[in-house]
Structures are given as structure tokens and as C-alpha cells.
Design a protein around this motif. Structure first.
Motif, PDB file in Angstrom:
ATOM      1  N   HIS A 245       0.855  -1.192   0.000  1.00  0.00           N
ATOM      2  CA  HIS A 245       0.000   0.000   0.000  1.00  0.00           C
ATOM      3  C   HIS A 245       0.891   1.242   0.000  1.00  0.00           C
ATOM      4  N   ILE A 246       0.386   2.298  -0.595  1.00  0.00           N
ATOM      5  CA  ILE A 246       1.055   3.591  -0.571  1.00  0.00           C
ATOM      6  C   ILE A 246       0.316   4.453   0.450  1.00  0.00           C
ATOM      7  N   ILE A 247       1.066   5.103   1.335  1.00  0.00           N
ATOM      8  CA  ILE A 247       0.461   6.000   2.322  1.00  0.00           C
ATOM      9  C   ILE A 247       0.964   7.419   2.058  1.00  0.00           C
ATOM     10  N   ILE A 248       0.075   8.384   2.276  1.00  0.00           N
ATOM     11  CA  ILE A 248       0.424   9.795   2.146  1.00  0.00           C
ATOM     12  C   ILE A 248       0.564  10.360   3.552  1.00  0.00           C
ATOM     13  N   ILE A 249       1.709  10.998   3.795  1.00  0.00           N
ATOM     14  CA  ILE A 249       2.019  11.541   5.107  1.00  0.00           C
ATOM     15  C   ILE A 249       2.022  13.060   5.031  1.00  0.00           C
ATOM     16  N   GLU A 250       1.286  13.678   5.943  1.00  0.00           N
ATOM     17  CA  GLU A 250       1.203  15.132   6.043  1.00  0.00           C
ATOM     18  C   GLU A 250       2.011  15.547   7.275  1.00  0.00           C
ATOM     19  N   PRO A 251       3.220  16.133   7.061  1.00  0.00           N
ATOM     20  CA  PRO A 251       4.056  16.513   8.211  1.00  0.00           C
ATOM     21  C   PRO A 251       3.381  17.510   9.152  1.00  0.00           C
ATOM     22  N   ASP A 252       2.564  18.393   8.626  1.00  0.00           N
ATOM     23  CA  ASP A 252       1.898  19.399   9.457  1.00  0.00           C
ATOM     24  C   ASP A 252       0.478  18.990   9.831  1.00  0.00           C
ATOM     25  N   GLY A 253       0.114  17.749   9.547  1.00  0.00           N
ATOM     26  CA  GLY A 253      -1.247  17.303   9.804  1.00  0.00           C
ATOM     27  C   GLY A 253      -1.574  17.247  11.284  1.00  0.00           C
ATOM     28  N   ALA A 254      -2.818  17.524  11.587  1.00  0.00           N
ATOM     29  CA  ALA A 254      -3.289  17.442  12.974  1.00  0.00           C
ATOM     30  C   ALA A 254      -3.566  15.986  13.316  1.00  0.00           C
ATOM     31  N   PHE A 255      -3.090  15.550  14.443  1.00  0.00           N
ATOM     32  CA  PHE A 255      -3.337  14.181  14.867  1.00  0.00           C
ATOM     33  C   PHE A 255      -4.023  14.183  16.218  1.00  0.00           C
ATOM     34  N   LYS A 256      -4.659  13.071  16.509  1.00  0.00           N
ATOM     35  CA  LYS A 256      -5.390  12.900  17.763  1.00  0.00           C
ATOM     36  C   LYS A 256      -5.303  11.434  18.155  1.00  0.00           C
ATOM     37  N   ASN A 257      -5.886  11.115  19.275  1.00  0.00           N
ATOM     38  CA  ASN A 257      -5.936   9.728  19.714  1.00  0.00           C
ATOM     39  C   ASN A 257      -6.551   8.874  18.597  1.00  0.00           C
ATOM     40  N   GLY A 258      -5.856   7.820  18.193  1.00  0.00           N
ATOM     41  CA  GLY A 258      -6.348   6.928  17.152  1.00  0.00           C
ATOM     42  C   GLY A 258      -5.824   7.236  15.763  1.00  0.00           C
ATOM     43  N   SER A 259      -5.142   8.374  15.585  1.00  0.00           N
ATOM     44  CA  SER A 259      -4.583   8.706  14.270  1.00  0.00           C
ATOM     45  C   SER A 259      -3.463   7.738  13.903  1.00  0.00           C
ATOM     46  N   TYR A 260      -3.313   7.512  12.611  1.00  0.00           N
ATOM     47  CA  TYR A 260      -2.166   6.758  12.123  1.00  0.00           C
ATOM     48  C   TYR A 260      -1.050   7.760  11.888  1.00  0.00           C
TER      49      TYR A 260
END
Length: 101
Positions: free
Chosen positions: A26-41
């Protein structure tokens, strides 16, 4: 041309630590400035190695949890090791494409 430090980037999943949601290839897209929370990958740097795990926040404690029970859950002291949040997944078939918030 090079990508900026905060530009989204793509990586291919290797291994089985995040199965069944993410399989090898699988290809995943990563957002360095993305907001994360409990349960985020998330994409994180742990002991000088980049890893991909699910972030678990429990009573002000932070964990990097694999989806495959054959791998250990890792505790981190702060959120500093988290380098980005996974926003998309793509596979070889359209039905394997998915967005994460």
C-alpha cells in the motif's frame, strides 16, 4: 526540485505490523503538518528508526501501537517523535483507496 520540509510525501508500506488495515505494498500519504489525535495513524521516529503506527493517548501517556498483535506497543514520553499523520492510503485496486482525518 526538492520537497519542502512540510510538504506531504508518499511511502510504500513494508512489513505486516499494520495489517489488516495497511498491507505491504500500500502507498500512504504523510502530512508533516497534519493534525493528529488519539487513534490517528502516524509516522514517527523511534530509536533512530522511522515507523508507522497508530497513536494512542491514554491519561497523558503516549503510545505507538501496531495493528498486528505480533508487534509490541511502544510508549513515548512526548509527541516529539511524531513526524506526520497518515491522510490517505492507496492500493492496487480502487476499493483499497481510503482517506483518514
Amino acid at each position: 526540485m526538492s520537497c519542502g520540509q512540510n510538504e506531504p510525501f508518499a511511502l510504500q508500506v513494508l512489513g505486516d505490523s499494520m495489517e489488516p488495515e495497511f498491507v505491504e505494498g500500500h502507498i500512504i500519504i504523510i502530512e508533516p503538518d497534519g493534525a493528529f489525535k488519539n487513534g490517528s495513524y502516524v509516522f514517527a521516529l523511534y530509536q533512530d528508526e522511522y515507523i508507522f503506527r497508530q497513536l494512542v493517548i491514554d491519561n497523558e501517556r503516549y503510545f505507538l501501537k501496531p495493528l498486528n498483535d505480533n508487534y509490541p506497543t511502544l510508549e513515548i514520553e512526548t509527541l516529539d517523535p511524531v513526524k506526520g499523520v497518515i491522510t490517505q492510503r492507496a492500493g492496487t485496486r480502487r476499493r483499497e483507496h481510503k482517506h483518514y482525518v
